[in-house]
Design a protein around this motif. Structure first.
Motif, PDB file in Angstrom:
ATOM      1  N   LEU A 194     -21.923   2.366  -2.572  1.00 45.56           N
ATOM      2  CA  LEU A 194     -22.211   3.394  -2.379  1.00 45.56           C
ATOM      3  C   LEU A 194     -21.301   4.141  -2.171  1.00 45.56           C
ATOM      4  O   LEU A 194     -20.983   5.964  -2.711  1.00 45.56           O
ATOM      5  N   ALA A 195     -20.241   4.135  -1.653  1.00 48.06           N
ATOM      6  CA  ALA A 195     -18.656   5.071  -2.739  1.00 48.06           C
ATOM      7  C   ALA A 195     -18.279   5.301  -4.190  1.00 48.06           C
ATOM      8  O   ALA A 195     -18.826   6.849  -4.142  1.00 48.06           O
ATOM      9  N   ILE A 196     -19.308   4.402  -4.850  1.00 53.04           N
ATOM     10  CA  ILE A 196     -19.587   4.652  -6.515  1.00 53.04           C
ATOM     11  C   ILE A 196     -20.183   6.192  -6.827  1.00 53.04           C
ATOM     12  O   ILE A 196     -20.334   7.296  -6.706  1.00 53.04           O
ATOM     13  N   ILE A 197     -21.698   5.937  -5.689  1.00 53.18           N
ATOM     14  CA  ILE A 197     -22.350   6.780  -5.866  1.00 53.18           C
ATOM     15  C   ILE A 197     -22.401   8.525  -5.302  1.00 53.18           C
ATOM     16  O   ILE A 197     -22.658   9.419  -5.926  1.00 53.18           O
ATOM     17  N   SER A 198     -21.371   8.260  -4.013  1.00 52.78           N
ATOM     18  CA  SER A 198     -20.792   9.249  -3.253  1.00 52.78           C
ATOM     19  C   SER A 198     -20.007   9.740  -4.319  1.00 52.78           C
ATOM     20  O   SER A 198     -19.945  11.394  -4.267  1.00 52.78           O
ATOM     21  N   PHE A 199     -18.884   9.239  -4.665  1.00 54.29           N
ATOM     22  CA  PHE A 199     -17.931   9.998  -5.682  1.00 54.29           C
ATOM     23  C   PHE A 199     -18.683  10.378  -7.016  1.00 54.29           C
ATOM     24  O   PHE A 199     -18.518  11.861  -6.794  1.00 54.29           O
ATOM     25  N   TYR A 200     -19.895  10.330  -7.204  1.00 55.42           N
ATOM     26  CA  TYR A 200     -19.944  10.778  -8.150  1.00 55.42           C
ATOM     27  C   TYR A 200     -20.952  12.617  -7.975  1.00 55.42           C
ATOM     28  O   TYR A 200     -21.000  12.841  -8.528  1.00 55.42           O
ATOM     29  N   MET A 201     -22.054  11.575  -6.890  1.00 56.75           N
ATOM     30  CA  MET A 201     -22.314  12.940  -6.135  1.00 56.75           C
ATOM     31  C   MET A 201     -21.416  14.061  -5.686  1.00 56.75           C
ATOM     32  O   MET A 201     -21.847  15.283  -6.231  1.00 56.75           O
ATOM     33  N   ARG A 202     -20.494  13.547  -4.939  1.00 51.59           N
ATOM     34  CA  ARG A 202     -19.605  15.076  -4.815  1.00 51.59           C
ATOM     35  C   ARG A 202     -19.040  15.362  -5.820  1.00 51.59           C
ATOM     36  O   ARG A 202     -18.655  17.181  -6.290  1.00 51.59           O
TER      37      ARG A 202
ATOM     38  N   HIS B  62       0.715  -1.285  -0.460  1.00 54.23           N
ATOM     39  CA  HIS B  62      -0.074  -0.343   0.168  1.00 54.23           C
ATOM     40  C   HIS B  62       0.992   1.049  -0.460  1.00 54.23           C
ATOM     41  O   HIS B  62       0.533   2.038  -0.815  1.00 54.23           O
ATOM     42  N   ALA B  63       1.981   1.429   0.712  1.00 57.63           N
ATOM     43  CA  ALA B  63       2.401   2.585   0.966  1.00 57.63           C
ATOM     44  C   ALA B  63       3.814   2.794  -0.581  1.00 57.63           C
ATOM     45  O   ALA B  63       3.549   3.943  -0.592  1.00 57.63           O
ATOM     46  N   TRP B  64       3.646   1.484  -1.102  1.00 58.85           N
ATOM     47  CA  TRP B  64       4.661   1.289  -2.579  1.00 58.85           C
ATOM     48  C   TRP B  64       4.083   2.355  -3.459  1.00 58.85           C
ATOM     49  O   TRP B  64       4.237   2.969  -4.323  1.00 58.85           O
ATOM     50  N   GLY B  65       2.521   1.482  -2.805  1.00 63.76           N
ATOM     51  CA  GLY B  65       1.712   1.809  -4.471  1.00 63.76           C
ATOM     52  C   GLY B  65       1.237   3.730  -4.031  1.00 63.76           C
ATOM     53  O   GLY B  65       1.420   4.671  -5.369  1.00 63.76           O
TER      54      GLY B  65
ATOM     55  N   SER C 110     -12.848  -0.324   2.651  1.00 63.50           N
ATOM     56  CA  SER C 110     -11.552  -0.185   3.422  1.00 63.50           C
ATOM     57  C   SER C 110     -11.319   1.278   3.309  1.00 63.50           C
ATOM     58  O   SER C 110     -11.310   2.036   2.335  1.00 63.50           O
ATOM     59  N   ARG C 111     -10.470   1.597   4.201  1.00 67.83           N
ATOM     60  CA  ARG C 111      -9.566   2.186   4.970  1.00 67.83           C
ATOM     61  C   ARG C 111      -9.007   2.712   3.825  1.00 67.83           C
ATOM     62  O   ARG C 111      -8.538   4.058   3.230  1.00 67.83           O
ATOM     63  N   LEU C 112      -8.136   2.247   3.738  1.00 69.20           N
ATOM     64  CA  LEU C 112      -6.908   1.797   2.416  1.00 69.20           C
ATOM     65  C   LEU C 112      -7.934   2.448   1.106  1.00 69.20           C
ATOM     66  O   LEU C 112      -6.575   3.189   0.636  1.00 69.20           O
ATOM     67  N   VAL C 113      -9.043   1.798   0.138  1.00 70.34           N
ATOM     68  CA  VAL C 113      -9.145   2.503  -0.728  1.00 70.34           C
ATOM     69  C   VAL C 113      -9.747   4.005  -0.803  1.00 70.34           C
ATOM     70  O   VAL C 113      -9.517   4.755  -1.589  1.00 70.34           O
ATOM     71  N   GLN C 114      -9.946   4.428   0.694  1.00 71.57           N
ATOM     72  CA  GLN C 114     -10.557   5.497   0.916  1.00 71.57           C
ATOM     73  C   GLN C 114      -8.943   6.736   1.029  1.00 71.57           C
ATOM     74  O   GLN C 114      -9.470   7.929   0.582  1.00 71.57           O
TER      75      GLN C 114
ATOM     76  N   CYS D 136      -3.250  -5.360  -2.660  1.00 71.49           N
ATOM     77  CA  CYS D 136      -2.984  -5.598  -0.974  1.00 71.49           C
ATOM     78  C   CYS D 136      -4.583  -5.020  -1.069  1.00 71.49           C
ATOM     79  O   CYS D 136      -5.040  -5.056  -0.103  1.00 71.49           O
ATOM     80  N   LEU D 137      -4.940  -4.595  -2.279  1.00 74.93           N
ATOM     81  CA  LEU D 137      -6.988  -4.080  -1.856  1.00 74.93           C
ATOM     82  C   LEU D 137      -7.366  -5.098  -2.379  1.00 74.93           C
ATOM     83  O   LEU D 137      -7.555  -6.184  -3.566  1.00 74.93           O
ATOM     84  N   LYS D 138      -9.104  -5.218  -1.724  1.00 70.75           N
ATOM     85  CA  LYS D 138      -9.345  -6.465  -2.466  1.00 70.75           C
ATOM     86  C   LYS D 138     -11.314  -5.637  -1.983  1.00 70.75           C
ATOM     87  O   LYS D 138     -11.236  -4.943  -1.519  1.00 70.75           O
ATOM     88  N   PRO D 139     -11.898  -6.419  -3.593  1.00 69.26           N
ATOM     89  CA  PRO D 139     -13.182  -6.144  -3.641  1.00 69.26           C
ATOM     90  C   PRO D 139     -14.001  -6.213  -2.225  1.00 69.26           C
ATOM     91  O   PRO D 139     -13.680  -7.434  -1.565  1.00 69.26           O
TER      92      PRO D 139
END
Length: 468
Positions: free
Chosen positions: A117-125, A11-14, A47-51, A33-36
Motif C-alpha cells: 500500500l505504501a509503494i502504491i500510494s507513493f506512485y499515486m502521489r 535511525h537518528a544517525w541515518g 512503520s513510522r520510521l520508514v514513513q 534499524c529498519l525491518k520489512p
C-alpha cells in the motif's frame, strides 16, 4: 553497556546522513534499524520510521553529494534543486523522474521496508498510476489495497476516467482486473455512491448490474407516480442495457465460449422477462401518472409499489391500477396483464380491491369489478362469489339495498345462502334455501332455524319449523 535499544540511535544517525546528502551512508545506518513488514499486504504504510524517511526524501531538494568535496558540488546542488522542484511534472514525462536520485532512494526504502500500500500510494502521489497498477498486479495484492491505494484516490481527485483508460490499456479484456472491479463496485454500493457505481459498471460492460443500478435510480426516493413519470428515462436505459447484453450473449454463443468471469450472467429467457417487466412498468407509470395529474388518484400509500418489488408489491401495483382509474374498467386491462405475467393470485387482488371500494362505499363499482372479472375469460366459476364473501367477512354494515344487489349478483345459490347467513338476513336465506333440491333444502332450512333460534328471531324460526 546500558543495554538500551540502539535502534533509535541508528535511525537518528541515518536521518542525519540523509540531511547531509550522504545517501549511501544513510542506507547503511537504516539497514540496522529498519525491518520489512511481516505482511506486505497489510492496510497501512509500514512503520513510522520508514514513513519519516520517505517524508523527508519527498520534501527535500538536496542533491546527491559525492563524499569528496569538489568545486562542482554547488552546480550539482543547483541542478538537483531545479530537477526536484519539478518533481510531479517530470513524473508525467514518461518516467524521466526516475533519474532523480531522491525518487530512486524513496523506492529503495519502500521496496525494502514498506508495504504494498505504501509503494502504491507513493506512485499515486506522484502521478505514476500505471506503475501503481502494475505493482498491484505483479504482487497480486488483495482488493482492499486496490480500493485504499488506487481507487479512492482516483475518484476523489476526479481521475476515474484516467484509471479506467489505464486498466483497459494494460488488459483490454479487463479480466485481470475483475476481482478489483467487483470489490470497487461493492465498496461504492456500501457507500451509496450509486452514480460512480453506474459509471464504473458501464465501463466494465457489466450490463445486467448496470440495469439493476438503473432500477434503483428509477424507484429510489419517489413518493408518487408523478415523480416516477419524470424518471422514465431510467426505464429506457434499463431496456438498453438488457438488449445490449442479449446481443453480446447471442454473438458469443456462436463463437468459442467467452470468459465473462466477473460480469453478471443471466439466461436469455430471464433477460427477456425483465425487458417485459420494464415495458409493463412503463405502461403502469404512464397510466398512474395520468391518473395523478387528472386528480383521479385517491390512494395515498406511504410506500410506492412498482413491478421491481416482490410479489406482494406487484399485487399492490395491480390494486392501485384498478382503483385509480376514472372507473374500474379503465385500469383493469393493465392490472390483468400484471396478474397474468407474474402469475399472481388474482382472487386475492380482486378481493383487496373490492374491500377498498367497500371502504369508499362505491358499491356499484364492485359490481363493475365482478363484471370485468367474469369477462376476463380466466376466472374460475366461483371467483366472483368468493370476492363478495371475502368482503362480507369484514363489512357487515352495508346499506340493505346495496347488500341485496351484491348478493343477487352471486352465481351460486349455496353462496347466496352463506352470504345472507353471514349478514344475518335469515328470511332471505330461508327463501333461497327452500328453492333447492328437497334433501339439500331440508339441511339448509334446519341450519337457518338453528341460527334464528340462537339469534332470537322467532318469526323466521316459526316459518322454518312450519316448512320442515
Amino acid at each position: 553497556k546500558s543495554g538500551l535499544d540502539p535502534g533509535g540511535v541508528w535511525h537518528a544517525w541515518g536521518m542525519a546522513c540523509l540531511k547531509a546528502g550522504n545517501l549511501t551512508s544513510a542506507r547503511e545506518k537504516f539497514n540496522r534499524c529498519l525491518k520489512p513488514p511481516m505482511d506486505l499486504n497489510q492496510l497501512n504504510h509500514g512503520s513510522r520510521l520508514v514513513q519519516d524517511v520517505i517524508q523527508y526524501l519527498e520534501s527535500t531538494v538536496k542533491p546527491v553529494l559525492i563524499t569528496d568535496d569538489d568545486y562542482f558540488a554547488t552546480l550539482r546542488e543547483l541542478e538537483a534543486t531545479l530537477r526536484t522542484r519539478s518533481f510531479s511534472l517530470e513524473m508525467m514525462c514518461e518516467g524521466k523522474i526516475q533519474h532523480n536520485s531522491y525518487y530512486q532512494e524513496c523506492l529503495f526504502y519502500l521496496h525494502s521496508y514498506g508495504t504494498n500500500l505504501a509503494i502504491i500510494s507513493f506512485y499515486m502521489r506522484h502521478d505514476c498510476m500505471r506503475e501503481a497498477l502494475l505493482h498491484l498486479l505483479n504482487k497480486e495484492s488483495p482488493s482492499e489495497v486496490f480500493i485504499e491505494g488506487i481507487f479512492i484516490p482516483s475518484y476523489e481527485s476526479g481521475k476515474l476516467h484516467m484509471l479506467e483508460n489505464l486498466l483497459e490499456t494494460i488488459d483490454p479484456g479487463l479480466e485481470s482486473w475483475g476481482v478489483y472491479l467487483i470489490a470497487a463496485c461493492k465498496y461504492l454500493q456500501r457507500k451509496n455512491y450509486y452514480h460512480i457505481l453506474y459509471e464504473l459498471q458501464q465501463f466494465m460492460k457489466d450490463h445486467v448490474r448496470a440495469a439493476m443500478t438503473c432500477i434503483r435510480f428509477f424507484t429510489h426516493g419517489a413518493k408518487s407516480y408523478t415523480e416516477l413519470g419524470g424518471k422514465q428515462a431510467w426505464l429506457l436505459k434499463i431496456k438498453d442495457h438488457l438488449k445490449v447484453y442479449l446481443q453480446e450473449v447471442s454473438r458469443s454463443s456462436g463463437r468459442k465460449k467467452m470468459a465473462f468471469t466477473f460480469r453478471k450472467k443471466m439466461s436469455a429467457t430471464d433477460v427477456s422477462r425483465h425487458i417485459n417487466t420494464v415495458d409493463l412498468q412503463m405502461e403502469v407509470t404512464k397510466f398512474l401518472h395520468q391518473c395523478e395529474s387528472s386528480g383521479a388518484s385517491q390512494m395515498t400509500d406511504s410506500s410506492l409499489p412498482t413491478l421491481f418489488g416482490n410479489n406482494n408489491m406487484k399485487m399492490d401495483v395491480a390494486c392501485k391500477v384498478i382503483l385509480e382509474g376514472k372507473n374500474i374498467e379503465e385500469g383493469f386491462g393493465i392490472a390483468f396483464r400484471v396478474l397474468q405475467d407474474f402469475q399472481l393470485e388474482a382472487t386475492e387482488v380482486y378481493s383487496k380491491v373490492a374491500k377498498q371500494l367497500l371502504k369508499q362505499q362505491k358499491y356499484s363499482e364492485i359490481q363493475q369489478l365482478l363484471k370485468c372479472v367474469n369477462e376476463s375469460g380466466v376466472a374460475a366459476k366461483n371467483d366472483g362469489d368468493n370476492i363478495i364473501l371475502n368482503c362480507l367477512n369484514e363489512f357487515k354494515n352495508i346499506p340493505a339495498e346495496d347488500l341485496d344487489n351484491l348478493i343477487q349478483d352471486m352465481d351460486s345459490d349455496e353462496n347466496k345462502i352463506q352470504a345472507y347467513m353471514m349478514c344475518n338476513k335469515l328470511r332471505s336465506a330461508y327463501l333461497v334455501s327452500v328453492r333447492q333440491e328437497k334433501a339439500r333444502a331440508v339441511q339448509l332450512v334446519q341450519h337457518v332455524r338453528q341460527l334464528a333460534e340462537s339469534s332470537g328471531d322467532d318469526v323466521v324460526k316459526a316459518i322454518c319449523a312450519q316448512w320442515l
